[in-house]
Design an enzyme around this catalytic site. Structure first.
Site, PDB file in Angstrom:
ATOM      1  N   GLY A  19       3.945   5.182   4.222  1.00  0.00           N
ATOM      2  CA  GLY A  19       4.211   4.228   4.879  1.00  0.00           C
ATOM      3  C   GLY A  19       3.215   2.913   4.809  1.00  0.00           C
ATOM      4  O   GLY A  19       2.143   3.276   4.187  1.00  0.00           O
ATOM      5  N   GLY A  21       1.480  -0.511   7.264  1.00  0.00           N
ATOM      6  CA  GLY A  21       1.459  -1.305   8.220  1.00  0.00           C
ATOM      7  C   GLY A  21       0.302  -2.268   8.460  1.00  0.00           C
ATOM      8  O   GLY A  21      -0.514  -2.339   7.386  1.00  0.00           O
ATOM      9  N   GLY A  22       0.068  -2.895   9.536  1.00  0.00           N
ATOM     10  CA  GLY A  22      -0.930  -3.914   9.490  1.00  0.00           C
ATOM     11  C   GLY A  22      -2.458  -3.276   9.524  1.00  0.00           C
ATOM     12  O   GLY A  22      -3.386  -3.917   9.068  1.00  0.00           O
ATOM     13  N   GLU A  25      -2.313   1.051   4.196  1.00  0.00           N
ATOM     14  CA  GLU A  25      -1.370   1.890   3.781  1.00  0.00           C
ATOM     15  C   GLU A  25      -1.576   3.215   4.169  1.00  0.00           C
ATOM     16  O   GLU A  25      -2.658   3.799   4.008  1.00  0.00           O
ATOM     17  CB  GLU A  25      -1.232   1.549   2.286  1.00  0.00           C
ATOM     18  CG  GLU A  25      -1.053   0.177   1.754  1.00  0.00           C
ATOM     19  CD  GLU A  25      -0.945  -0.155   0.401  1.00  0.00           C
ATOM     20  OE1 GLU A  25      -1.715   0.498  -0.298  1.00  0.00           O
ATOM     21  OE2 GLU A  25      -0.283  -0.913  -0.028  1.00  0.00           O
ATOM     22  N   VAL A  26      -0.422   4.115   3.951  1.00  0.00           N
ATOM     23  CA  VAL A  26      -0.479   5.553   4.628  1.00  0.00           C
ATOM     24  C   VAL A  26       0.111   6.431   3.294  1.00  0.00           C
ATOM     25  O   VAL A  26       1.035   6.070   2.756  1.00  0.00           O
ATOM     26  CB  VAL A  26       0.171   5.837   5.687  1.00  0.00           C
ATOM     27  CG1 VAL A  26       0.035   7.310   6.061  1.00  0.00           C
ATOM     28  CG2 VAL A  26      -0.333   4.927   6.882  1.00  0.00           C
ATOM     29  N   LYS A  41      -4.827   7.461   5.353  1.00  0.00           N
ATOM     30  CA  LYS A  41      -4.691   5.949   5.722  1.00  0.00           C
ATOM     31  C   LYS A  41      -5.998   5.020   4.884  1.00  0.00           C
ATOM     32  O   LYS A  41      -6.909   5.333   5.133  1.00  0.00           O
ATOM     33  CB  LYS A  41      -4.680   5.538   7.159  1.00  0.00           C
ATOM     34  CG  LYS A  41      -4.437   3.982   7.528  1.00  0.00           C
ATOM     35  CD  LYS A  41      -4.157   3.871   8.851  1.00  0.00           C
ATOM     36  CE  LYS A  41      -2.878   3.958   9.051  1.00  0.00           C
ATOM     37  NZ  LYS A  41      -2.368   3.321  10.374  1.00  0.00           N
ATOM     38  N   ASP A 134      -3.908  -0.798  20.937  1.00  0.00           N
ATOM     39  CA  ASP A 134      -2.919  -1.223  20.156  1.00  0.00           C
ATOM     40  C   ASP A 134      -1.617  -0.189  20.194  1.00  0.00           C
ATOM     41  O   ASP A 134      -0.991   0.083  19.201  1.00  0.00           O
ATOM     42  CB  ASP A 134      -3.190  -1.259  18.784  1.00  0.00           C
ATOM     43  CG  ASP A 134      -2.029  -2.016  17.718  1.00  0.00           C
ATOM     44  OD1 ASP A 134      -1.405  -2.789  18.372  1.00  0.00           O
ATOM     45  OD2 ASP A 134      -2.277  -1.723  16.439  1.00  0.00           O
TER      46      ASP A 134
END
Length: 453
Positions: A19, A21-22, A25-26, A41, A134
């Site tokens: 995956g 996201g902001g 990367e994972v 991550k 968050d």
């Protein structure tokens, strides 16, 4: 930075992308030392030559790795590759709440189950001085075992702009709007964060309320056509109640969400622990008796006034009813008084049936929440006095009602599906059980007959 299968980061072998996201990367990877699957991550590049930032990054990573909780994703390790930090975390097999919400709202039972777990996770972290900043559906994983909170503290681990300050070993970023950027995800940010003020645990609870609203309704609590209109909505508007959008939700869930989404942090739930207990109350059927409220000092005066108004309204109604069936030997004189909560307890204003005036018009019985034990107990106060007496052995009481001669008071008590009915003789304070606890019993409509049966 993009990694390929088979590439190694120290002892970690990349298996596949998982995956993005902001926050980076994972990847799914294998820890070759311990022979376990982990998630890695890769965080965005930052100034690798900043020793102070690096020390704070490592210090906070250690703090977050100490969060041992079944509903928080565990941080195993940290490292650095080509100027980019990476985190090694527990690999979680499931789907994000954001992905699940694409199918619509969750069933009520799942909403309350997952929400209670998330609140418990927040409570553990807040007690250790860590806030999320968050919290959003994309940072919550749903598994067969329950909810898992991800990226705890990463907003603090990776400050983007602003002046970094060390406060008690925890990195803080002030202001939050460094170089025109707001940290976090707008839809779930508390008003104080949008105004550039310092976030605290109560900011997480605002975000939690927005997430809970979305879980129950399938719609966002706040929305807008632009970033400016969205910010304005969060700062000034109130979302429609959960029960309006989702009529099958428990009525008391409205109160839980509303208190999460208060604009002023002092008016929100003051701890995730209180919020968790309120959710448990709703899940156990607390909508019958009303959830216990935890309010800030600033609201005590206002709540005292509301309590007095509600009590006086009930008193007036009771007085008119009383005048219809008191005997001629009792003088028909009006009684005016103010009913305030005892010093060691507070009123539960969510259920008007918690007050009962005796048929002789001389006393009032009410249920109040003890500030210490957080138990509901039964109290009695003569109307010509300002001193109320707590009746012993009445923990968990609700729905008090009097005998026609005003010598006995009956009340229900017990958990929602195991409630029994008791009666107390006021002169002797002796208890008798009229109806034993029974599955599914409902005592809200019970009263004494005119002849006292």
């Amino acid at each position: 930075m993009t990694l390929s299968a088979g590439q190694k980061l120290g002892p970690y072998e990349i298996l596949s992308p998982a995956g993005a996201g902001g926050m980076g990367e994972v990847y799914k990877a294998k820890d070759t030392r311990l022979d376990r699957v982990v998630a890695i991550k890769i965080l965005p590049s930052h100034s690798a030559d900043n020793p102070d930032l690096r020390q704070r990054f490592e210090r906070e990573a250690k703090a977050i790795s100490s969060l041992n909780h079944p509903n928080i994703c565990t941080l195993y390790d940290i490292g650095q590759l080509d100027g980019s930090d990476y985190l090694v975390m527990e690999f979680i097999d499931g789907e994000t709440l954001a992905s699940r919400l694409q199918q619509g709202p969750l069933p009520v039972a799942e909403v309350l189950r997952f929400a209670t777990q998330i609140a418990d996770a927040l409570d553990r972290a807040h007690r250790q001085g860590l806030i999320h900043r968050d919290l959003k559906p994309g940072n919550i994983m749903l598994t067969k075992e329950g909810a898992k909170l991800l990226d705890f503290g990463l907003a603090r681990l990776r400050p983007a702009g602003g002046v970094v300050e060390g406060v008690s070993g925890i990195t803080r970023t002030t202001p939050l709007t460094g170089e025109g950027t707001i940290l976090g995800t707008l839809q779930y940010m508390a008003p104080e964060q949008l105004e550039g003020k310092e976030a605290d645990a109560r900011s997480d609870l605002f975000a939690f309320g927005a997430v809970l609203y979305e879980m129950a309704t399938g719609k966002r609590a706040f929305d807008g056509k632009s970033q400016a209109s969205l910010i304005a909505a969060i700062l000034r508007e109130e979302p429609r109640s959960v029960s309006q959008v989702s009529p099958m939700s428990p009525p008391m869930l409205d109160r839980v969400v509303k208190q999460c989404l208060e604009k002023d942090p002092d008016h929100r739930w003051q701890s995730a622990g209180d919020l968790k207990r309120a959710l448990q109350w709703v899940a156990e059927g607390g909508s019958q008796a009303g959830i216990p409220l935890v309010v800030s000092k600033r609201r005590k005066t206002r709540d005292w006034i509301l309590s007095a108004v509600a009590a006086c309204s009930l008193l007036a109604a009771g007085f008119f009813a009383w005048t219809n069936f008191v005997t001629a030997r009792v003088p028909k004189t009006a009684v005016r008084t103010i009913i305030s909560s005892p010093e060691t307890a507070s009123f539960n204003l969510l259920s008007y049936s918690q007050f009962a005036i005796s048929p002789d018009g001389r006393s009032i019985a009410f249920v109040a929440l003890d500030s210490g034990s957080q138990n509901l107990n039964l109290w009695v106060r003569p109307l010509n006095s300002y001193v109320a007496m707590k009746l012993p052995g009445t923990a968990g009481a609700f729905h008090p009602f009097w005998s026609p001669d005003s010598k006995y008071i009956a009340y229900a008590a017990g958990p929602p599906r195991q409630q029994g009915l008791w009666v107390m003789q006021l002169n002797t304070r002796s208890h008798s059980q009229l109806i034993p606890p029974a599955e599914g019993a409902n005592y809200w409509q019970l009263t004494f007959s005119p002849d006292g049966d």
